[in-house]
Design a protein around this motif. Structure first.
Motif, PDB file in Angstrom:
ATOM      1  N   PRO A  17      -8.820  19.325 -19.531  1.00  0.00           N
ATOM      2  CA  PRO A  17      -8.700  18.674 -18.212  1.00  0.00           C
ATOM      3  C   PRO A  17      -9.415  17.320 -18.149  1.00  0.00           C
ATOM      4  N   LEU A  18     -10.535  17.207 -18.872  1.00  0.00           N
ATOM      5  CA  LEU A  18     -11.239  15.915 -18.864  1.00  0.00           C
ATOM      6  C   LEU A  18     -10.392  14.840 -19.553  1.00  0.00           C
ATOM      7  N   HIS A  44       5.699 -14.106  -6.565  1.00  0.00           N
ATOM      8  CA  HIS A  44       5.565 -15.054  -7.676  1.00  0.00           C
ATOM      9  C   HIS A  44       4.738 -14.465  -8.805  1.00  0.00           C
ATOM     10  N   LEU A  71       1.579 -13.558   2.590  1.00  0.00           N
ATOM     11  CA  LEU A  71       2.239 -14.831   2.850  1.00  0.00           C
ATOM     12  C   LEU A  71       3.607 -14.604   3.488  1.00  0.00           C
ATOM     13  N   THR A  89      -4.619   9.907 -15.286  1.00  0.00           N
ATOM     14  CA  THR A  89      -4.784   9.572 -13.862  1.00  0.00           C
ATOM     15  C   THR A  89      -5.407   8.205 -13.701  1.00  0.00           C
ATOM     16  N   LEU A  90      -6.444   7.944 -14.506  1.00  0.00           N
ATOM     17  CA  LEU A  90      -7.143   6.659 -14.383  1.00  0.00           C
ATOM     18  C   LEU A  90      -6.227   5.493 -14.741  1.00  0.00           C
ATOM     19  N   PHE A 115       0.477   4.609  -2.154  1.00  0.00           N
ATOM     20  CA  PHE A 115       0.400   5.976  -1.624  1.00  0.00           C
ATOM     21  C   PHE A 115       1.460   6.857  -2.292  1.00  0.00           C
ATOM     22  N   ALA A 126      -2.805  -5.046  -5.623  1.00  0.00           N
ATOM     23  CA  ALA A 126      -3.582  -6.266  -5.363  1.00  0.00           C
ATOM     24  C   ALA A 126      -2.720  -7.512  -5.581  1.00  0.00           C
ATOM     25  N   LEU A 133      -3.662   5.077 -11.858  1.00  0.00           N
ATOM     26  CA  LEU A 133      -4.296   4.553 -10.637  1.00  0.00           C
ATOM     27  C   LEU A 133      -4.736   3.112 -10.819  1.00  0.00           C
ATOM     28  N   GLY A 134      -5.315   2.840 -11.987  1.00  0.00           N
ATOM     29  CA  GLY A 134      -5.794   1.475 -12.254  1.00  0.00           C
ATOM     30  C   GLY A 134      -4.657   0.470 -12.231  1.00  0.00           C
ATOM     31  N   LEU A 138      -7.685  13.402 -17.466  1.00  0.00           N
ATOM     32  CA  LEU A 138      -8.148  12.420 -16.476  1.00  0.00           C
ATOM     33  C   LEU A 138      -7.764  10.998 -16.869  1.00  0.00           C
ATOM     34  N   MET A 153       0.842  -1.208   0.000  1.00  0.00           N
ATOM     35  CA  MET A 153       0.000   0.000   0.000  1.00  0.00           C
ATOM     36  C   MET A 153       0.879   1.262   0.000  1.00  0.00           C
ATOM     37  N   PHE A 177      -3.252   0.144  -8.670  1.00  0.00           N
ATOM     38  CA  PHE A 177      -4.091  -0.658  -7.797  1.00  0.00           C
ATOM     39  C   PHE A 177      -3.950  -2.135  -8.142  1.00  0.00           C
ATOM     40  N   ALA A 178      -3.819  -2.431  -9.441  1.00  0.00           N
ATOM     41  CA  ALA A 178      -3.652  -3.820  -9.869  1.00  0.00           C
ATOM     42  C   ALA A 178      -2.359  -4.409  -9.290  1.00  0.00           C
TER      43      ALA A 178
END
Lengths: 157, 307
Positions: A91-92, A53, A118, A98-99, A29, A110, A102-103, A95, A25, A106-107
């Protein structure tokens, strides 16, 4: 003579870098507070230290994040130059960067979390990554002060 | 200790819910006997319980390769395929297991469980009934038949099966969870809570018991219930779905913020930003809050005379 314990396939195989392991994490961050310039090498180091692994998939996600960001920045620059991204559209469209980051971040979080849990289960004690994650906020402006390249900043922030 | 005794020991540990201990016993067995097919199969079943599906898959494949006609290897392979939601593959392995041992209640139970997850309720009920016919006192078969009955809305029959399962084994976790679910369906939240906590005392990681307790808490507390419903919605399904949902929520927030800023409505944009930060803080503290509440509840469990 006692037989060796069987090694289950997903058990981490920590390297000599094991003492640098942090909870995944913290690089996440680092991505949010600092940017890709901090999270990408940190995730790679953490995966190597853990002996994760799922290293192959993690690096694929990180490569997607990096090269995908480059592709998006070039596409947005081209579209903006052609006058397609005026006003709120710019600006849109940013985005999407950023996505993507972040995506993928996060992957990787995980994926690495399983190896990390473990590793902890088998007695691993992680370092606290909070200091480096927060340091990212302060290092970032100094880093961008070294260059005028807006595209580089957009990719690595 | 020889391989046969170690395997039996591991099976007993698993039956008692001591999954980690069973894994260690099997790791010791396989250290001295690496080609023991049933040990690899049992290890795969343990790893499925711990959601270590990648390793479980490899262990199940190894066990089938070592003993292609073995009952336990095919049961393990079916469990892994089922956890992966590859239902046809799981069915194939269970059909093979059935040809190896047509009188095995374990095979019928797993077929019933597979069809239940697959949404084939009639087939699930048929195989659950066959399992009970083969082993009338098997608490696993009885609890599963009860779960199938509850799913079709027959709480009375489900409660009957649950009581039969607990008569066969008073500490049967699935039986306790099932009777708790029946109590909750009947509106007896207090009784449902007792059974959920008792199940968690026996197996703190049991997903069914946790889900039952959370359903009970959701009825009692608005905020905790909101977080639980949100968490269940986000976390159910695959990891990819979870990531996409969270990113979708972030996208909606950022698009709204950008459009509000562009429209000159900085006041609403600021309020939205604060709401998002509050939401992020809520998702950060809620899990630990829930865990503490759960630990506190479990510490308070007392066996009542009429339990």
């Amino acid at each position: 003579m006692t037989a060796a314990r069987y090694s289950i396939p997903d058990e981490p195989n920590p390297s000599r870098l094991e003492r640098w392991v942090v909870d995944p994490m913290w690089p996440f961050f680092g991505l949010m507070l600092g940017g890709l310039w901090l999270a990408l090498p940190w995730y790679v180091l953490n995966g190597l230290a853990l002996g994760s692994h799922t290293r192959g998939r993690e690096w694929l996600a990180l490569a997607t994040s990096l090269f995908g960001s480059i592709a998006l920045v070039l596409a947005i620059e081209g579209a903006h130059g052609a006058g397609w991204l005026e006003g709120v559209r710019l600006p849109l469209s940013l985005l999407s960067l950023t996505l993507l980051k972040l995506g993928m971040g996060f992957a990787v979080y995980a994926l690495q979390s399983r190896s990390f849990q473990l590793w902890e289960h088998f007695g691993g004690v992680p370092r606290n990554g909070i200091y480096l994650a927060i340091a990212g906020i302060f290092i970032e402006p100094r880093l961008w002060a070294l260059t005028d390249n807006v595209l580089l900043k957009l990719v690595l922030s | 200790m020889n391989s046969r005794r170690l395997l039996q020991h591991a099976q007993d540990q698993l039956a008692r819910g001591q999954v980690e201990a069973s894994i260690e016993t099997l790791a010791a067995l396989l250290g001295s006997d690496p080609d023991h097919a049933d040990a690899h199969a049992l290890l795969a079943l343990c790893l499925v319980r711990r959601k270590r599906l990648h390793a479980a898959r490899l262990e199940a494949e190894r066990s089938v390769a070592l003993e292609p006609e073995g009952l336990l290897p095919h049961l393990a392979a079916a469990a892994v395929a089922s956890a992966d939601r590859r239902f046809e593959v799981a069915e194939g392995h269970l059909r093979m297991a059935r040809t190896v041992d047509p009188e095995s209640a374990a095979v019928e139970i797993q077929l019933a469980r597979l069809y239940m997850y697959w949404g084939k309720a009639m087939d699930a009920a048929t195989h659950a009934a066959q399992a009970i016919a083969l082993e009338p006192d098997d608490p696993d078969a009885l609890a599963l038949a009860g779960e199938i009955a509850l799913n079709r809305g027959d709480a009375a029959e489900a409660a009957r099966y649950a009581r039969d399962a607990l008569e066969a084994d008073p500490e049967h976790v699935d039986g306790l969870v099932l009777i708790g679910q029946c109590e909750l369906a009947a509106g007896n939240a207090a009784a449902a809570r007792e059974h959920a906590l008792w199940a968690l005392q026996l197996d703190p990681t049991d997903a069914g018991a946790l889900a039952l307790l959370c359903a009970i808490k959701a009825r009692e507390s608005l905020w905790l219930g909101l977080w639980w419903r949100f968490q269940s919605f986000i976390m159910s399904g695959s990891g990819t779905r979870t990531i996409l949902l969270l990113l979708g929520m972030f996208l909606v927030y950022r698009v709204a913020e950008i459009l509000l800023e562009h429209a000159g409505r900085r006041d609403i944009a600021d309020a939205l930003r604060i709401a998002w930060l509050a939401f992020a803080a809520y998702t950060w503290v809620a899990p630990e809050w829930f865990r503490r509440t759960l630990r506190k509840e479990m510490d308070e469990v007392r066996l009542k005379p009429d339990f």
